[in-house]
Design a protein around this motif. Sequence first.
Motif, PDB file in Angstrom:
ATOM      1  N   GLU A   1      -1.602  10.969   0.724  1.00 37.00           N
ATOM      2  CA  GLU A   1      -0.949  10.162   1.757  1.00 37.00           C
ATOM      3  C   GLU A   1       0.072   9.243   1.098  1.00 37.00           C
ATOM      4  N   ILE A   2       1.253   9.156   1.707  1.00 35.73           N
ATOM      5  CA  ILE A   2       2.277   8.245   1.206  1.00 35.73           C
ATOM      6  C   ILE A   2       2.676   7.295   2.325  1.00 35.73           C
ATOM      7  N   ASP A   3       2.935   6.027   1.979  1.00 32.53           N
ATOM      8  CA  ASP A   3       3.246   5.030   2.997  1.00 32.53           C
ATOM      9  C   ASP A   3       4.722   4.665   3.042  1.00 32.53           C
ATOM     10  N   ARG A   4       5.521   5.326   2.224  1.00 33.58           N
ATOM     11  CA  ARG A   4       6.961   5.086   2.235  1.00 33.58           C
ATOM     12  C   ARG A   4       7.680   6.365   1.848  1.00 33.58           C
TER      13      ARG A   4
ATOM     14  N   ALA B   1       4.199  10.769   9.722  1.00 33.52           N
ATOM     15  CA  ALA B   1       3.316   9.771  10.337  1.00 33.52           C
ATOM     16  C   ALA B   1       3.842   9.313  11.683  1.00 33.52           C
ATOM     17  N   ARG B   2       5.149   9.374  11.879  1.00 34.93           N
ATOM     18  CA  ARG B   2       5.734   8.886  13.133  1.00 34.93           C
ATOM     19  C   ARG B   2       5.525   9.864  14.277  1.00 34.93           C
TER      20      ARG B   2
ATOM     21  N   PRO C   1       7.098   9.171   5.241  1.00 35.14           N
ATOM     22  CA  PRO C   1       5.730   8.645   5.175  1.00 35.14           C
ATOM     23  C   PRO C   1       4.784   9.514   6.000  1.00 35.14           C
TER      24      PRO C   1
ATOM     25  N   LYS D   1       1.019  12.271   5.693  1.00 34.67           N
ATOM     26  CA  LYS D   1       0.115  13.060   4.848  1.00 34.67           C
ATOM     27  C   LYS D   1       0.885  14.241   4.242  1.00 34.67           C
TER      28      LYS D   1
END
Length: 640
Positions: free
Chosen positions: A572-575, A598-599, A615, A617
């Motif tokens: 998972e990445i948040d950016r 994610a959006r 951002p 998975k």
Amino acid sequence: MRGGEASRCPRAVRDGMVRAPDREEPPRVPTDPLTVMCLALAVGLFAFLLAGRLGIPAIVPLLLFGMASGPWGLGLVRVDTLAQPLLRSTVLGAVLVILFEGSLSLRIDAFRRHGGPITRLVTVGALITWVGATLVCHHVLGLAWRTSLVIGAVLIVTGPTVVIPLLRSVRPNARLREVLRWEGILIDPIGAIAAIVTFEFIIAGEAASFGPALLDYLGRSAVGLVAGAIGGVLIDRGLRRSALVSRELATPFALGVMLLTSVLAESVAHESSLFAAPVAGVVLAALAPPRLHEIERFNGEVTTILLAVLFTLLAASVDPASLRAIGWRGALGLLLGLQLVRLVSVVASTAGTSLTWRERLFLAWLAPRGIVAASVASIFGTELVRFGLPGAERIVPVTFVVILGTVIIQGLLARRVGQWLGVLAPPQRGVVIAGATPFGVALAKALQRAGLEPVVVDRDPRKIAWAEREGVVVYEGDVLSPATYADIDLENTGVYLAATTSDKVNGLAAQLAREILGEKAVMQLPSGQHTFDLLQSGSAAMRSPLAFGERFTLTALDDALLRGGAEITVREIDRPMTAGALRASQRTDFRPLVVIDARTGRPAFVRSRGVTLPPGKVIGVEKLPPSLLPDDHECELAES
């Protein structure tokens, strides 16, 4: 027509809807039938192109351009020069092909699941619509009862040529899609035959009675049902005998048999062909003969041409002055009244069913009219003008006002209404993997852990049993069969990966999937068998974009997973970050394969070269052998 009313009507309207205007002008273009048809096709295709560019329903520019190009506009499409028998035959033949094409997409299992509301919508709902539309036309527009009765019958229909494209763009949930698709196909012949029976009831005058009219309706319907069933069975039998019908002749054979049985039905009972054509399609779809997908695809292309010609011709026959005569108040009252009638119809037809109140409201909102309504109105409107029915000259303009109003208002707002009611389908979280190989099954397991809904398709019983033991959802079927993709509902699929052990099978399977999902959502994984030779030669087996770049092949990935210790994992990445940055931050040789934004929640394939990962998975493979280790460059997303 009676004295006072007749004197107030323009001569072009009194003498028929497709006569030239009163002013005498030399024709600006040739008026032979072939030229008129070709110009109508050119105008219609331009309207289709513009609609695709603007993202609006094609019927809107078709109607507007048709009226603008007709005898009362630019004079390009001189529909007034066509003989009425020729125009009527052209319209009928085109409508038969359109109904046949639409019915090929219907599935019997969907009718079994939702048969209650479907049946009531095309019976109880049709009757309520007929009565309600008649009352609206009489009380809002002030039309005579007999004229209102004809328009009410015409407005029973909704129309697959408008409904089905709207369903693809709006994407309501599966239950609503099936109900609206079935209603759109079945209601057309019901409304058309109701219109012809009403027409003959009016022509009969004082000699008319309800009992014989009802028997006439049932008789015409029965003739169409029997002829359509026979036609569907004959097409199925012929397609299953390759010695009789070759691959090249499959589509002409199917169209020829459908048209022949429909015309024979028409010779027995007028307008029964409008039942025969869709029934033939439903029977054929249920029997699922070989090459059905090829027939459906070809008919879809022919339907586009026919719609371009047909809508342009019919719209060109309408005098814009007759639309203005209705007035904006009359048009608004008409549309509001019909929307209320639709609400009553849906509530009565779906009472006691499993449909939620939100789904019922969406059904009540979406009932646009299309080509069959325009065709039937043009045919009977002209005939009743000649017969002298008071107000008959308003049948066509009223119908066209309803078509324009329902398509523009309902079509453009359908997605917003669906979002407000919460009845749209969830994001396309489905993933279809063709081939129960070690890599395909491992990828499916990782996708499940990431919250997606993968389905693996294969027909080898041993591979299926192994994949099911691994906890993967497997569909037993042929990846080259259209019936397979109808059953697994590709409309809920975000991405498709053709990853069998045969590049030829992968190419053909990807071609089938692309026609539903589009180019970007379908990828092909090279098998490793002469793959690069095929790439260099431009083989048809490798036409689809390659998943994960040219470095990866199915053989190499299977070997890495089975013997090399490789794993498919979820990170998972948040950016936003590049694939190289992801590897550096996590100190791994992780190679991204699929990313879930994610959006939007939608999956996309990752290919070599290109853009930054969003951002969300990321599903990828790591612990790779040196020969498969990626270069440190960015990635390109193949978005659905």
